[in-house]
Design an enzyme around this catalytic site. Sequence first.
Site, mmCIF file in Angstrom:
data_model
loop_
_atom_site.group_PDB
_atom_site.id
_atom_site.type_symbol
_atom_site.label_atom_id
_atom_site.label_comp_id
_atom_site.label_asym_id
_atom_site.label_seq_id
_atom_site.Cartn_x
_atom_site.Cartn_y
_atom_site.Cartn_z
ATOM 1 N N CYS A 2 9.045 10.625 14.550
ATOM 2 C CA CYS A 2 8.323 11.575 15.395
ATOM 3 C C CYS A 2 8.401 12.990 14.822
ATOM 4 O O CYS A 2 9.330 13.335 14.099
ATOM 5 C CB CYS A 2 8.954 11.596 16.783
ATOM 6 S SG CYS A 2 9.026 9.976 17.526
ATOM 7 N N ARG A 27 5.339 12.425 8.287
ATOM 8 C CA ARG A 27 6.445 11.678 8.881
ATOM 9 C C ARG A 27 5.972 10.338 9.443
ATOM 10 O O ARG A 27 6.778 9.493 9.787
ATOM 11 C CB ARG A 27 7.105 12.501 9.989
ATOM 12 C CG ARG A 27 7.700 13.803 9.477
ATOM 13 C CD ARG A 27 8.066 14.726 10.612
ATOM 14 N NE ARG A 27 9.194 14.246 11.391
ATOM 15 C CZ ARG A 27 10.459 14.413 11.062
ATOM 16 N NH1 ARG A 27 10.763 15.051 9.965
ATOM 17 N NH2 ARG A 27 11.424 13.965 11.826
ATOM 18 N N TRP A 74 6.182 8.133 16.617
ATOM 19 C CA TRP A 74 6.261 6.932 15.780
ATOM 20 C C TRP A 74 7.050 5.930 16.620
ATOM 21 O O TRP A 74 8.241 6.111 16.844
ATOM 22 C CB TRP A 74 6.980 7.274 14.480
ATOM 23 C CG TRP A 74 6.954 6.202 13.454
ATOM 24 C CD1 TRP A 74 5.903 5.862 12.637
ATOM 25 C CD2 TRP A 74 8.019 5.324 13.096
ATOM 26 N NE1 TRP A 74 6.259 4.843 11.809
ATOM 27 C CE2 TRP A 74 7.546 4.485 12.058
ATOM 28 C CE3 TRP A 74 9.335 5.155 13.536
ATOM 29 C CZ2 TRP A 74 8.332 3.501 11.471
ATOM 30 C CZ3 TRP A 74 10.112 4.176 12.949
ATOM 31 C CH2 TRP A 74 9.610 3.362 11.926
ATOM 32 N N ASN A 100 12.545 13.442 19.560
ATOM 33 C CA ASN A 100 12.594 12.671 18.320
ATOM 34 C C ASN A 100 13.983 12.074 18.232
ATOM 35 O O ASN A 100 14.976 12.785 18.389
ATOM 36 C CB ASN A 100 12.322 13.601 17.120
ATOM 37 C CG ASN A 100 12.545 12.890 15.783
ATOM 38 O OD1 ASN A 100 12.410 11.669 15.698
ATOM 39 N ND2 ASN A 100 12.887 13.654 14.768
ATOM 40 N N GLY A 101 14.060 10.754 17.996
ATOM 41 C CA GLY A 101 15.362 10.104 17.906
ATOM 42 C C GLY A 101 15.380 8.859 18.783
ATOM 43 O O GLY A 101 14.324 8.370 19.211
ATOM 44 N N GLU A 482 11.743 0.076 -8.527
ATOM 45 C CA GLU A 482 11.000 1.197 -7.981
ATOM 46 C C GLU A 482 9.485 0.970 -8.128
ATOM 47 O O GLU A 482 8.708 1.284 -7.222
ATOM 48 C CB GLU A 482 11.442 2.504 -8.664
ATOM 49 C CG GLU A 482 10.715 3.755 -8.236
ATOM 50 C CD GLU A 482 10.780 4.057 -6.742
ATOM 51 O OE1 GLU A 482 11.549 3.414 -6.004
ATOM 52 O OE2 GLU A 482 10.009 4.935 -6.301
ATOM 53 N N LYS A 486 6.930 0.857 -4.996
ATOM 54 C CA LYS A 486 5.773 1.757 -4.932
ATOM 55 C C LYS A 486 4.501 0.957 -4.694
ATOM 56 O O LYS A 486 3.679 1.308 -3.864
ATOM 57 C CB LYS A 486 5.670 2.502 -6.256
ATOM 58 C CG LYS A 486 5.629 3.942 -6.389
ATOM 59 C CD LYS A 486 6.419 4.935 -5.677
ATOM 60 C CE LYS A 486 7.146 4.667 -4.415
ATOM 61 N NZ LYS A 486 8.367 5.386 -4.247
ATOM 62 N N GLU A 489 4.329 -0.565 -1.169
ATOM 63 C CA GLU A 489 4.287 0.495 -0.161
ATOM 64 C C GLU A 489 2.880 1.077 0.004
ATOM 65 O O GLU A 489 2.405 1.254 1.119
ATOM 66 C CB GLU A 489 5.264 1.590 -0.621
ATOM 67 C CG GLU A 489 5.523 2.695 0.343
ATOM 68 C CD GLU A 489 6.575 3.674 -0.199
ATOM 69 O OE1 GLU A 489 6.774 3.745 -1.436
ATOM 70 O OE2 GLU A 489 7.183 4.366 0.621
ATOM 71 N N HIS A 505 15.213 -18.794 -13.762
ATOM 72 C CA HIS A 505 16.120 -19.438 -12.792
ATOM 73 C C HIS A 505 15.447 -19.569 -11.426
ATOM 74 O O HIS A 505 16.113 -19.740 -10.416
ATOM 75 C CB HIS A 505 17.423 -18.648 -12.691
ATOM 76 C CG HIS A 505 18.168 -18.633 -13.984
ATOM 77 N ND1 HIS A 505 18.893 -19.706 -14.447
ATOM 78 C CD2 HIS A 505 18.246 -17.690 -14.954
ATOM 79 C CE1 HIS A 505 19.403 -19.424 -15.631
ATOM 80 N NE2 HIS A 505 19.015 -18.198 -15.964
ATOM 81 N N LYS A 602 7.842 9.123 6.558
ATOM 82 C CA LYS A 602 8.412 9.835 5.420
ATOM 83 C C LYS A 602 9.924 9.940 5.547
ATOM 84 O O LYS A 602 10.660 9.771 4.598
ATOM 85 C CB LYS A 602 7.787 11.230 5.320
ATOM 86 C CG LYS A 602 8.341 12.077 4.184
ATOM 87 C CD LYS A 602 7.981 11.485 2.828
ATOM 88 C CE LYS A 602 8.558 12.261 1.663
ATOM 89 N NZ LYS A 602 8.543 11.461 0.433
HETATM 90 O O1 M6R Z 1 14.625 10.926 2.428
HETATM 91 P P1 M6R Z 1 15.330 9.802 1.746
HETATM 92 O O2 M6R Z 1 15.313 9.922 0.242
HETATM 93 O O3 M6R Z 1 16.717 9.579 2.231
HETATM 94 O O4 M6R Z 1 14.486 8.505 2.104
HETATM 95 C C1 M6R Z 1 14.914 7.232 1.738
HETATM 96 C C2 M6R Z 1 13.796 6.225 1.855
HETATM 97 O O5 M6R Z 1 13.371 6.121 3.177
HETATM 98 C C3 M6R Z 1 12.596 6.573 0.960
HETATM 99 O O6 M6R Z 1 12.973 6.700 -0.374
HETATM 100 C C4 M6R Z 1 11.501 5.493 1.066
HETATM 101 O O7 M6R Z 1 11.964 4.303 0.504
HETATM 102 C C5 M6R Z 1 10.226 5.986 0.391
HETATM 103 N N1 M6R Z 1 9.106 5.803 1.276
HETATM 104 C C6 M6R Z 1 9.894 5.273 -0.856
HETATM 105 O O8 M6R Z 1 8.718 5.736 -1.450
#
Ligand code: M6R
Length: 607
Positions: A2, A27, A74, A100-101, A482, A486, A489, A505, A602
């Site tokens: 949020c 966010r 959110w 938020n929380g 990674e 990406k 995502e 394997h 985010k």
């Molecule tokens: O703000 P942070 O680096 O702690 O966030 C960690 C993950 O939530 C963040 O890296 C997430 O995996 C990204 N969306 C990846 O692109």
Amino acid sequence: MCGITAYIGAEPALPFLMQGLSKLEYRGYDSAGVTLVDSSGLFTCKTKGRLKQLEDMLETVPCPQKCGIGHTRWATHGVPSQMNSHPHTNEKNTISLVHNGIIENYLALKEELLKKGYKFKSETDTEIVVHLLDDYYYHEHLSLFEALLKAVHQLQGSFALCIVSTEEPDVIYAAKKESPMVLGRDKSGTMCASDAPALLAYTSEILPLKDGQAVIMKADSLQIFDFDGVPQEEEWIVFPYDVHAAQKGGYDSFMMKEIHEQPSAVRETLRGRFRGEMVYMPEIEKLNLPARGIQRIYYVACGTAYHACVYAVTQISARARCAVSAMPASEFRYGSPYLDEHTLCVFVSQSGETADTIAALKLAKEKGAVTAGVVNVLGSGITRLADATLYTCAGPEISVASTKAYTTQLVLLTCLNIKLADLLDWGVFDQYQLIEDLQKLPEAIEEVLKYEKKIAELAELLRYRQDAYFIGRQLDYPTAMEGALKLKEVSYVHADAYYAGELKHGPIALIEKDSVVIAMATQPKVAAKTVSNIEETIARGARVILITTQQMKADRFEHVLRLPELSDELSAVTGVVLLQMLAYYTASIKGCDIDKPRNLAKSVTVE
Ligand code: M6R
């Protein structure tokens, strides 16, 4: 997660609230709303969907009120819906709040409120707070601020709260515990938000609120207290980015803009870090590690930042004279990591607000470990808790998919590893060449960015695929992880990363005609082995994209991308830039919402 905005001052509040919410869109959210207040009453408008829908609803409504709160939700408790969206109001429509929380004990509190006759309109955990305030204000005759202080003592979990009321239309009350909140002020008034970009068009002087603080905001003043009502000092910082740094700057998405910012982000992160052939890190020197007899090191984080930890550990494990391991924060906090005063824990995070990472850091502190943060956002939660903070100077990262935060984490962790080897007397780290090459990295990234057109063509291989396979060995493995993250995502193509030697394997059973395999083979000791694994996939019909060094004999392969010559350690930085672009172009040809992938936020400030 949020997003919250709030404004009280001499100008109408709505423009600030809306621009702030739009800056917090990164966010992630599924609904949005505002409450405006003046002596004539509360006006609340909220809707499921995007901010544009809220804007359309407000278009014809005159909104002169100079005090208000805004929210993007959110969903955590209750589906995305108009009823569940914030702000939430009491039955008399005299108090309104945004949150938020997560309130962990909301069911127990709700039961008590139901017994007292309170009626609930939503399925959220948040709504209990507005009824608690109503109860304390109208039945126990506390002032609103006293009611807030009493309420926060009842709440378990995390919260950033902003409250307005017709009873005191010239005040906004706020409180924070484990969810981010920053305050600001300019000539016209006082404001707050979940993150600094929401304030930057108005002010660059920011006050990050600490856990356990509550605020009385008025048009021309701001007072901070702890939850017992004891006045607290104001700790203002000047936010180093201007508002333009948070705009798209000519690119069609923040993700592509941020990919292209990597040369300068890396340059900024390394600025001032070298003294001749040594790494300069006074933040770490102050920890006095040699005297503490460090026996183990954990690198802890979530998501992309966790991949940076895997990189750091792979890089250091051959040299370290103590146990080193990388752990996802969500596992670390609930596992039984061995922690004592001889343990160093490094917490890596772009936002510095990730709930699991913060919880892991608190656990490490409780057990007496030495803690350090590698963080991008100034003044964020981790920076306030860790014994030392190293800043990646990537600038604001708006796209949900992390790019420049990752590459700056890789270079800063490399510097940290060199420093640790030096301080803890681990002996040889081929650091002179590495330090020289770190400084060449910005140019090397510029070089690989020139592959953009080629990558856009290669993305066609993935247009109709449902899966992709990323493989690599040693330091190529975190890059493969990674790259896979990406791709899934932003383009929703399912992707997994495997150690290349593990393919036969099991995973090779999945390879069929036109499967796409993306192979990283940049580590001289094992590159030829990875190339043999590629042959095995080609024999089964796979289309392969190979990312390798200048020297590797690989011209027989269909698609080969060669990285600039640098120390082996640094191929992870240049290599991942290609994978970021591959994810971007795959998402782009599939028409995905690149900067705001579905279901993602985010900053994951709840567990
Ligand atoms: O703000 P942070 O680096 O702690 O966030 C960690 C993950 O939530 C963040 O890296 C997430 O995996 C990204 N969306 C990846 O692109």
